[in-house]
Each structure stands twice: as structure tokens, then as C-alpha cells.
Design an enzyme around this catalytic site. Structure first.
Site, PDB file in Angstrom:
ATOM      1  N   LYS A 162      40.868  37.270  19.360  1.00  0.00           N
ATOM      2  CA  LYS A 162      41.450  38.384  20.121  1.00  0.00           C
ATOM      3  C   LYS A 162      42.986  38.337  20.046  1.00  0.00           C
ATOM      4  CE  LYS A 162      41.910  41.752  23.142  1.00  0.00           C
ATOM      5  NZ  LYS A 162      41.605  43.156  22.878  1.00  0.00           N
ATOM      6  N   LYS A 230      51.205  40.405  28.219  1.00  0.00           N
ATOM      7  CA  LYS A 230      50.384  39.212  28.494  1.00  0.00           C
ATOM      8  C   LYS A 230      49.763  38.689  27.195  1.00  0.00           C
ATOM      9  CE  LYS A 230      46.250  40.088  29.327  1.00  0.00           C
ATOM     10  NZ  LYS A 230      44.808  40.144  29.291  1.00  0.00           N
TER      11      LYS A 230
HETATM   12  P1  NAD Z   1      41.897  46.428  35.211  1.00  0.00           P
HETATM   13  O1  NAD Z   1      43.119  45.960  35.917  1.00  0.00           O
HETATM   14  O2  NAD Z   1      41.590  47.884  35.155  1.00  0.00           O
HETATM   15  O3  NAD Z   1      40.588  45.701  35.866  1.00  0.00           O
HETATM   16  C1  NAD Z   1      40.598  44.403  36.384  1.00  0.00           C
HETATM   17  C2  NAD Z   1      39.799  44.437  37.690  1.00  0.00           C
HETATM   18  O4  NAD Z   1      39.718  43.102  38.202  1.00  0.00           O
HETATM   19  C3  NAD Z   1      40.480  45.277  38.782  1.00  0.00           C
HETATM   20  O5  NAD Z   1      39.570  46.260  39.244  1.00  0.00           O
HETATM   21  C4  NAD Z   1      40.827  44.263  39.866  1.00  0.00           C
HETATM   22  O6  NAD Z   1      40.709  44.776  41.189  1.00  0.00           O
HETATM   23  C5  NAD Z   1      39.799  43.175  39.609  1.00  0.00           C
HETATM   24  N1  NAD Z   1      40.188  41.867  40.127  1.00  0.00           N
HETATM   25  C6  NAD Z   1      41.371  41.216  39.978  1.00  0.00           C
HETATM   26  N2  NAD Z   1      41.312  40.001  40.564  1.00  0.00           N
HETATM   27  C7  NAD Z   1      40.074  39.892  41.101  1.00  0.00           C
HETATM   28  C8  NAD Z   1      39.404  38.858  41.833  1.00  0.00           C
HETATM   29  N3  NAD Z   1      40.022  37.699  42.137  1.00  0.00           N
HETATM   30  N4  NAD Z   1      38.131  39.084  42.230  1.00  0.00           N
HETATM   31  C9  NAD Z   1      37.507  40.248  41.922  1.00  0.00           C
HETATM   32  N5  NAD Z   1      38.074  41.250  41.233  1.00  0.00           N
HETATM   33  C10 NAD Z   1      39.350  41.058  40.830  1.00  0.00           C
HETATM   34  O7  NAD Z   1      41.967  45.799  33.756  1.00  0.00           O
HETATM   35  P2  NAD Z   1      41.126  46.229  32.452  1.00  0.00           P
HETATM   36  O8  NAD Z   1      41.926  47.196  31.670  1.00  0.00           O
HETATM   37  O9  NAD Z   1      39.727  46.536  32.839  1.00  0.00           O
HETATM   38  O10 NAD Z   1      41.193  44.858  31.629  1.00  0.00           O
HETATM   39  C11 NAD Z   1      40.363  43.742  31.929  1.00  0.00           C
HETATM   40  C12 NAD Z   1      40.529  42.711  30.812  1.00  0.00           C
HETATM   41  O11 NAD Z   1      40.110  43.316  29.575  1.00  0.00           O
HETATM   42  C13 NAD Z   1      41.973  42.252  30.604  1.00  0.00           C
HETATM   43  O12 NAD Z   1      41.989  40.879  30.285  1.00  0.00           O
HETATM   44  C14 NAD Z   1      42.441  43.104  29.435  1.00  0.00           C
HETATM   45  O13 NAD Z   1      43.489  42.469  28.692  1.00  0.00           O
HETATM   46  C15 NAD Z   1      41.172  43.219  28.634  1.00  0.00           C
HETATM   47  N6  NAD Z   1      41.110  44.407  27.760  1.00  0.00           N
HETATM   48  C16 NAD Z   1      41.483  45.634  28.209  1.00  0.00           C
HETATM   49  C17 NAD Z   1      41.424  46.729  27.349  1.00  0.00           C
HETATM   50  C18 NAD Z   1      41.859  48.110  27.799  1.00  0.00           C
HETATM   51  O14 NAD Z   1      42.001  48.990  26.921  1.00  0.00           O
HETATM   52  N7  NAD Z   1      42.068  48.374  29.080  1.00  0.00           N
HETATM   53  C19 NAD Z   1      40.955  46.568  26.050  1.00  0.00           C
HETATM   54  C20 NAD Z   1      40.536  45.322  25.627  1.00  0.00           C
HETATM   55  C21 NAD Z   1      40.610  44.231  26.494  1.00  0.00           C
END
Ligand code: NAD
Length: 284
Positions: A162, A230
Site C-alpha cells: 500500500k 499520513k
Molecule cells: P474516515 O475518517 O472517513 O473514517 C474513519 C472512521 O473511524 C470515522 O468514522 C471515525 O469516527 C472512526 N474512528 C476513529 N477512531 C475510532 C475509534 N477509536 N473507535 C471507533 N471508531 C473510530 O476515513 P476513511 O476515508 O474511511 O479511511 C479509513 C482508512 O482507509 C484510512 O487508513 C485511509 O488511509 C484508508 N483509505 C482511504 C481511502 C479513501 O479514499 N477515503 C482509500 C483507501 C484507503
């Protein structure tokens, strides 16, 4: 049907949990955000009041959290059922995946590529690190979420792949941005220019999916600059762990950091175009 605990129901986790419910699995989810829990109930899943409740009775636990501190808090602060399989789909540093595996050998690092669209369409690419037998057990569940699912090696290998993905994506965005700045400054129609480039050797997915929105300066996320910042840190850290120099990755990390410093952290990573424009005093 598998009993699944799902923690982290954000941009990515929410549609992913929805697909698992639709496939007939028994999904209990938790998120700090109450709107995310309501969404899960609308999708037909069950909302837990704590991580511990989501973990209770789960044969498989999936985490989709922002970064390693949240993953460590959730995974190390709670107990999995004996024999439960943990699939961490967050993008985090490989070192944390190894630390998790030391405590829970039945774990997989399974970060994804494909963005929000890929999560919604269940067409994610999923790169998986961990033991072969655990990958085989996880595969029917991952098949519900993605199209390209590859076991790339032992614990941590998924996160390394990744990191390689993210350094390439950042670099391609920066170069598409430079192409747009050059074309526009030279009085060449960027649409016509990029249309022809998209059919030649420089063709790539970012050019296909994002050239129109970049030329129109539409930068709503998608994938935020803050998250890409990040991920560039993860890539540089992973390089340091194995004593390799990645000079272009270092430059891209600085460009992404500049985007954040210039106030574009909550914009889509295609807003690297604004950083590149600023170098030439061509802010749009
Ligand atoms: P996001 O911020 O939309 O979702 C993360 C969720 O985790 C939030 O709803 C938050 O409230 C929750 N959260 C945080 N701490 C918590 C805890 N202690 N207990 C319970 N819930 C908790 O982020 P995202 O875009 O969904 O990304 C999630 C992961 O996927 C990241 O690592 C990101 O780098 C990766 N990612 C994102 C994308 C994208 O296009 N958005 C693509 C590939 C990978």
C-alpha cells in the site's frame, strides 16, 4: 454466514459494512460517530455501544480506522474472542501490523486501493499480508468487498505494498499537475492536450478519472491531502526500516506536506495542482 465485528464506519468502512450485511453476514459495528452507527442500522447491521461489544462473539473482526494510534487503541485495548480472525483494512505503518501479529497471530493487514468509489462499488484492490491459512479463511469475506485480492506476503507486507501504491499515486498526481500548468501557461487547451496524452504511453488511471475535475479545479474529496500526508510518512518510514533511499518519494512527500501547510489538507489529493501552480505564481 459469519458473525463480524466492524470498527470504523467512515467514508470507506460504511459502504464496506453495508456490502457484508447485504451478503448475508451478521455485522455488529462500532464508530465514535453516532451518524455512522445510524447508517449501519439503516443498512441492516447492528450498532454496538462500544468496541468491546462489537468484538463480543465475533468470529471475524474488521477495522477500518484512520491511522495507527486508533488501530492500536482499538485492538490493544480490547479482547478478541479466542480463535477470532482480525482483518485490519486501515492504511497504517507496517510496524504496527507486526506488533498486532505478535499479540494476535490470527491477524491480516489488508489495506485497500480504489477509494470511496471502489468501496461503494465493492471493486477494491486489497493487498493482504499474513499467514496463508488465514488469508484462505478471509478470502470469501474479502471477495464481498473487492475485485483484485492478492496475498502479497507475511504480516506487514500488505502495508508495504500500500505504501508503494501511495508513493506512485502521489507522484502521478504531481506530474499531471505539472502537465496542466505547462499546457495552460503555453496557451494550449489542457483538455485537448491531456485527451491525446491519455491515449499514449503516459496513459494512466489518474489521467482517466481525474483530468476533467483537475482542469475544472474541483477538489472535493475523495481522498484528503491530510490522509495522503499520513501515507507519505508511512512510505518514508518503511524505506528507512530497510535502509533504502527513495529520493522521488521524498520530493512527493514534501509536495503533499506543502499542500497541507498551505491549507489544502481537507481537499482531494488532486489539489496538488494548487501547490504546483503556487510555485509559478499562477494560483487559480
Ligand atoms: P474516515 O475518517 O472517513 O473514517 C474513519 C472512521 O473511524 C470515522 O468514522 C471515525 O469516527 C472512526 N474512528 C476513529 N477512531 C475510532 C475509534 N477509536 N473507535 C471507533 N471508531 C473510530 O476515513 P476513511 O476515508 O474511511 O479511511 C479509513 C482508512 O482507509 C484510512 O487508513 C485511509 O488511509 C484508508 N483509505 C482511504 C481511502 C479513501 O479514499 N477515503 C482509500 C483507501 C484507503
Amino acid at each position: 454466514m459469519t458473525k463480524i465485528g466492524f470498527v470504523g464506519l467512515g467514508i470507506m468502512g460504511s459502504p464496506m459494512a453495508g456490502h457484508l450485511v447485504a451478503a448475508g453476514h451478521d455485522v455488529t459495528g462500532f464508530d465514535l460517530n453516532s451518524a455512522a452507527l445510524e447508517r449501519l442500522e439503516v443498512q441492516g447491521g447492528r450498532a454496538a455501544e462500544s468496541v468491546a461489544e462489537a468484538f463480543r462473539g465475533a468470529e471475524v473482526v474488521i477495522t477500518m480506522l484512520p491511522n495507527h494510534p486508533q488501530v492500536e487503541e482499538v485492538v490493544f485495548g480490547n479482547s478478541l474472542e479466542p480463535g477470532a480472525l482480525l482483518i485490519d483494512m486501515s492504511t497504517i505503518r507496517p510496524a504496527t501490523s507486526l506488533a498486532i501479529a505478535a499479540k494476535h497471530p490470527r491477524s491480516l493487514d489488508a489495506p485497500v486501493s480504489g477509494g470511496e468509489t471502489g468501496a461503494k462499488q465493492a471493486s477494491l484492490s486489497i493487498m493482504v499480508g499474513g499467514d496463508e491459512a488465514d488469508f484462505a479463511d478471509a478470502k470469501p469475506i474479502l471477495d464481498v468487498l473487492g475485485k483484485t485480492i492478492v496475498h502479497v506476503g507475511p504480516h506487514g507486507a500488505g502495508q508495504v505494498v500500500k505504501a508503494a501504491n501511495q508513493l506512485m499515486v502521489g507522484g502521478i498526481y504531481a506530474l499531471v499537475a505539472e502537465a496542466i500548468v505547462l499546457l495552460e501557461a503555453s496557451g494550449v487547451d489542457p483538455k485537448a492536450g491531456l485527451d491525446v496524452l491519455a491515449g499514449g504511453l503516459a496513459a494512466n488511471r489518474i489521467l482517466d478519472l481525474k483530468r476533467e475535475s483537475m482542469i475544472a479545479r474541483e477538489f472535493q474529496p475523495g481522498f484528503r491531502i491530510d490522509l495522503h500526508h499520513k501515507d507519505m510518512g508511512i512510505a518514508l518510514d518503511a524505506a528507512r526500516q530497510v535502509d533504502v533511499a527513495l529520493p522521488v518519494t521524498g520530493l512527493i512527500a514534501s509536495l503533499v506536506a506543502a499542500g497541507r501547510a498551505q491549507g489544502y489538507g481537507s481537499l482531494d489529493h488532486s489539489a496538488l495542482l494548487k501547490v504546483i501552480e503556487n510555485f509559478s505564481g499562477r494560483a487559480s
